[in-house]
Design a protein around this motif. Structure first.
Motif, PDB file in Angstrom:
ATOM      1  N   MET A  66       0.819  -1.219   0.000  1.00  0.00           N
ATOM      2  CA  MET A  66       0.000   0.000   0.000  1.00  0.00           C
ATOM      3  C   MET A  66       0.855   1.273   0.000  1.00  0.00           C
ATOM      4  O   MET A  66       0.479   2.265  -0.613  1.00  0.00           O
ATOM      5  CB  MET A  66      -0.961   0.021   1.196  1.00  0.00           C
ATOM      6  CG  MET A  66      -2.010  -1.086   1.185  1.00  0.00           C
ATOM      7  SD  MET A  66      -3.009  -1.131  -0.316  1.00  0.00           S
ATOM      8  CE  MET A  66      -2.324  -2.568  -1.119  1.00  0.00           C
ATOM      9  N   ILE A  67       2.008   1.245   0.656  1.00  0.00           N
ATOM     10  CA  ILE A  67       2.885   2.423   0.657  1.00  0.00           C
ATOM     11  C   ILE A  67       3.423   2.653  -0.756  1.00  0.00           C
ATOM     12  O   ILE A  67       3.513   3.794  -1.222  1.00  0.00           O
ATOM     13  CB  ILE A  67       4.019   2.264   1.694  1.00  0.00           C
ATOM     14  CG1 ILE A  67       3.410   2.266   3.097  1.00  0.00           C
ATOM     15  CG2 ILE A  67       5.060   3.355   1.537  1.00  0.00           C
ATOM     16  CD1 ILE A  67       4.371   1.905   4.201  1.00  0.00           C
ATOM     17  N   ASP A  68       3.739   1.569  -1.446  1.00  0.00           N
ATOM     18  CA  ASP A  68       4.200   1.665  -2.837  1.00  0.00           C
ATOM     19  C   ASP A  68       3.079   2.210  -3.728  1.00  0.00           C
ATOM     20  O   ASP A  68       3.321   3.051  -4.600  1.00  0.00           O
ATOM     21  CB  ASP A  68       4.669   0.297  -3.333  1.00  0.00           C
ATOM     22  CG  ASP A  68       5.431   0.367  -4.647  1.00  0.00           C
ATOM     23  OD1 ASP A  68       5.884   1.466  -5.037  1.00  0.00           O
ATOM     24  OD2 ASP A  68       5.576  -0.688  -5.295  1.00  0.00           O
ATOM     25  N   VAL A  69       1.841   1.758  -3.515  1.00  0.00           N
ATOM     26  CA  VAL A  69       0.700   2.272  -4.290  1.00  0.00           C
ATOM     27  C   VAL A  69       0.584   3.777  -4.088  1.00  0.00           C
ATOM     28  O   VAL A  69       0.468   4.541  -5.054  1.00  0.00           O
ATOM     29  CB  VAL A  69      -0.623   1.576  -3.890  1.00  0.00           C
ATOM     30  CG1 VAL A  69      -1.823   2.268  -4.543  1.00  0.00           C
ATOM     31  CG2 VAL A  69      -0.601   0.101  -4.264  1.00  0.00           C
ATOM     32  N   GLN A  70       0.624   4.212  -2.832  1.00  0.00           N
ATOM     33  CA  GLN A  70       0.509   5.641  -2.536  1.00  0.00           C
ATOM     34  C   GLN A  70       1.620   6.436  -3.208  1.00  0.00           C
ATOM     35  O   GLN A  70       1.372   7.491  -3.793  1.00  0.00           O
ATOM     36  CB  GLN A  70       0.525   5.866  -1.020  1.00  0.00           C
ATOM     37  CG  GLN A  70      -0.722   5.347  -0.340  1.00  0.00           C
ATOM     38  CD  GLN A  70      -0.597   5.312   1.168  1.00  0.00           C
ATOM     39  OE1 GLN A  70       0.440   4.929   1.714  1.00  0.00           O
ATOM     40  NE2 GLN A  70      -1.668   5.697   1.845  1.00  0.00           N
ATOM     41  N   ALA A  71       2.851   5.933  -3.144  1.00  0.00           N
ATOM     42  CA  ALA A  71       3.983   6.636  -3.762  1.00  0.00           C
ATOM     43  C   ALA A  71       3.813   6.713  -5.274  1.00  0.00           C
ATOM     44  O   ALA A  71       4.090   7.751  -5.890  1.00  0.00           O
ATOM     45  CB  ALA A  71       5.286   5.935  -3.403  1.00  0.00           C
ATOM     46  N   ARG A  72       3.342   5.638  -5.878  1.00  0.00           N
ATOM     47  CA  ARG A  72       3.154   5.628  -7.330  1.00  0.00           C
ATOM     48  C   ARG A  72       2.029   6.557  -7.759  1.00  0.00           C
ATOM     49  O   ARG A  72       2.135   7.234  -8.785  1.00  0.00           O
ATOM     50  CB  ARG A  72       2.894   4.211  -7.829  1.00  0.00           C
ATOM     51  CG  ARG A  72       4.134   3.336  -7.795  1.00  0.00           C
ATOM     52  CD  ARG A  72       3.778   1.902  -8.181  1.00  0.00           C
ATOM     53  NE  ARG A  72       4.902   1.016  -8.073  1.00  0.00           N
ATOM     54  CZ  ARG A  72       5.382   0.307  -9.089  1.00  0.00           C
ATOM     55  NH1 ARG A  72       4.826   0.367 -10.274  1.00  0.00           N
ATOM     56  NH2 ARG A  72       6.407  -0.500  -8.905  1.00  0.00           N
TER      57      ARG A  72
ATOM     58  N   ASP B  33       1.098   9.247  -6.134  1.00  0.00           N
ATOM     59  CA  ASP B  33       1.666  10.594  -5.965  1.00  0.00           C
ATOM     60  C   ASP B  33       2.588  10.964  -7.124  1.00  0.00           C
ATOM     61  O   ASP B  33       2.601  12.105  -7.574  1.00  0.00           O
ATOM     62  CB  ASP B  33       2.422  10.712  -4.635  1.00  0.00           C
ATOM     63  CG  ASP B  33       1.486  10.975  -3.469  1.00  0.00           C
ATOM     64  OD1 ASP B  33       0.378  11.500  -3.696  1.00  0.00           O
ATOM     65  OD2 ASP B  33       1.862  10.649  -2.331  1.00  0.00           O
ATOM     66  N   ALA B  34       3.349   9.990  -7.626  1.00  0.00           N
ATOM     67  CA  ALA B  34       4.257  10.259  -8.744  1.00  0.00           C
ATOM     68  C   ALA B  34       3.484  10.619 -10.018  1.00  0.00           C
ATOM     69  O   ALA B  34       3.981  11.374 -10.850  1.00  0.00           O
ATOM     70  CB  ALA B  34       5.152   9.054  -8.999  1.00  0.00           C
ATOM     71  N   HIS B  35       2.268  10.106 -10.143  1.00  0.00           N
ATOM     72  CA  HIS B  35       1.430  10.391 -11.320  1.00  0.00           C
ATOM     73  C   HIS B  35       0.633  11.695 -11.179  1.00  0.00           C
ATOM     74  O   HIS B  35       0.166  12.233 -12.183  1.00  0.00           O
ATOM     75  CB  HIS B  35       0.452   9.245 -11.576  1.00  0.00           C
ATOM     76  CG  HIS B  35       1.082   8.045 -12.206  1.00  0.00           C
ATOM     77  ND1 HIS B  35       1.351   7.964 -13.544  1.00  0.00           N
ATOM     78  CD2 HIS B  35       1.494   6.862 -11.662  1.00  0.00           C
ATOM     79  CE1 HIS B  35       1.891   6.788 -13.814  1.00  0.00           C
ATOM     80  NE2 HIS B  35       1.999   6.106 -12.682  1.00  0.00           N
ATOM     81  N   LEU B  36       0.454  12.141  -9.944  1.00  0.00           N
ATOM     82  CA  LEU B  36      -0.349  13.343  -9.706  1.00  0.00           C
ATOM     83  C   LEU B  36       0.535  14.583  -9.739  1.00  0.00           C
ATOM     84  O   LEU B  36       1.438  14.726  -8.920  1.00  0.00           O
ATOM     85  CB  LEU B  36      -1.058  13.265  -8.350  1.00  0.00           C
ATOM     86  CG  LEU B  36      -2.157  12.209  -8.221  1.00  0.00           C
ATOM     87  CD1 LEU B  36      -2.620  12.112  -6.778  1.00  0.00           C
ATOM     88  CD2 LEU B  36      -3.324  12.523  -9.142  1.00  0.00           C
ATOM     89  N   ALA B  37       0.255  15.466 -10.660  1.00  0.00           N
ATOM     90  CA  ALA B  37       1.000  16.728 -10.725  1.00  0.00           C
ATOM     91  C   ALA B  37       0.605  17.601  -9.533  1.00  0.00           C
ATOM     92  O   ALA B  37      -0.544  17.576  -9.098  1.00  0.00           O
ATOM     93  CB  ALA B  37       0.685  17.446 -12.027  1.00  0.00           C
TER      94      ALA B  37
END
Length: 168
Positions: free
Chosen positions: A57-63, A65-69
């Motif tokens: 889930m932490i990886d999902v959140q980070a990914r 966030d990486a897609h959200l400008a």
């Protein structure tokens, strides 16, 4: 047709998704925010399925966030944040997913499947990048709920037995 109810957890997800969008200063709620809201809602069947599939889930959140400008929108107090068309379709699709499975409720698992059924959007992109596909997630959800997995059957098609053996 029976009435569909929403679980307590799934009713909190849109509010949590709005909080995620506001915190990031975005002007609307999109599928990435819905996925973050589902994770923020805590353990539910949707998150349990993702964890069962080995998704961190932490990886999902980070990914996500990486897609959200980064955003710049600050909504005035009391102004309701709109949903993108994709987010609206996803929420509607969660109801359809529940009905297609003959469930009398919409839970986080139905929202998770709806996010994967869109074929686009940040949530779809992140989850599929992590190896989570609609069919795999649906079958894992059915197993978790003690139901028979459907295999590779198209979701909206009825499951039918073949009159011939696959080997013959």
């Amino acid at each position: 047709m029976h009435e569909i109810t929403f679980t307590e957890r799934v009713r909190t997800i849109p509010a949590l998704a709005r909080e995620e969008a506001v915190r990031r200063r975005h002007p609307s709620v999109d599928t990435g925010h819905l996925l973050l809201g589902m994770i923020a809602a805590g353990l539910g069947v949707g998150v349990a399925v993702l964890k069962q599939l080995g998704t961190d889930m932490i990886d999902v959140q980070a990914r996500v966030d990486a897609h959200l400008a980064p955003g710049t929108t600050i909504l005035p107090e009391g102004v309701d944040m709109p949903y993108t068309e994709m987010a609206k379709k996803t929420l509607d699709r969660a109801i359809t997913v529940a009905r297609d499975l003959n469930h009398a409720y919409v839970g986080s698992e139905h929202l998770m499947l709806a996010l994967l059924h869109t074929d686009s959007g940040i949530a779809f992109q992140v989850l599929t990048e992590m190896g989570v596909t609609f069919d795999v997630a649906r079958d894992a959800m059915l197993q978790l709920l003690g139901m028979e997995p459907l295999g590779a059957q198209p979701f909206d098609a009825p499951v039918q037995e073949s009159p011939h053996d696959a080997t013959g």
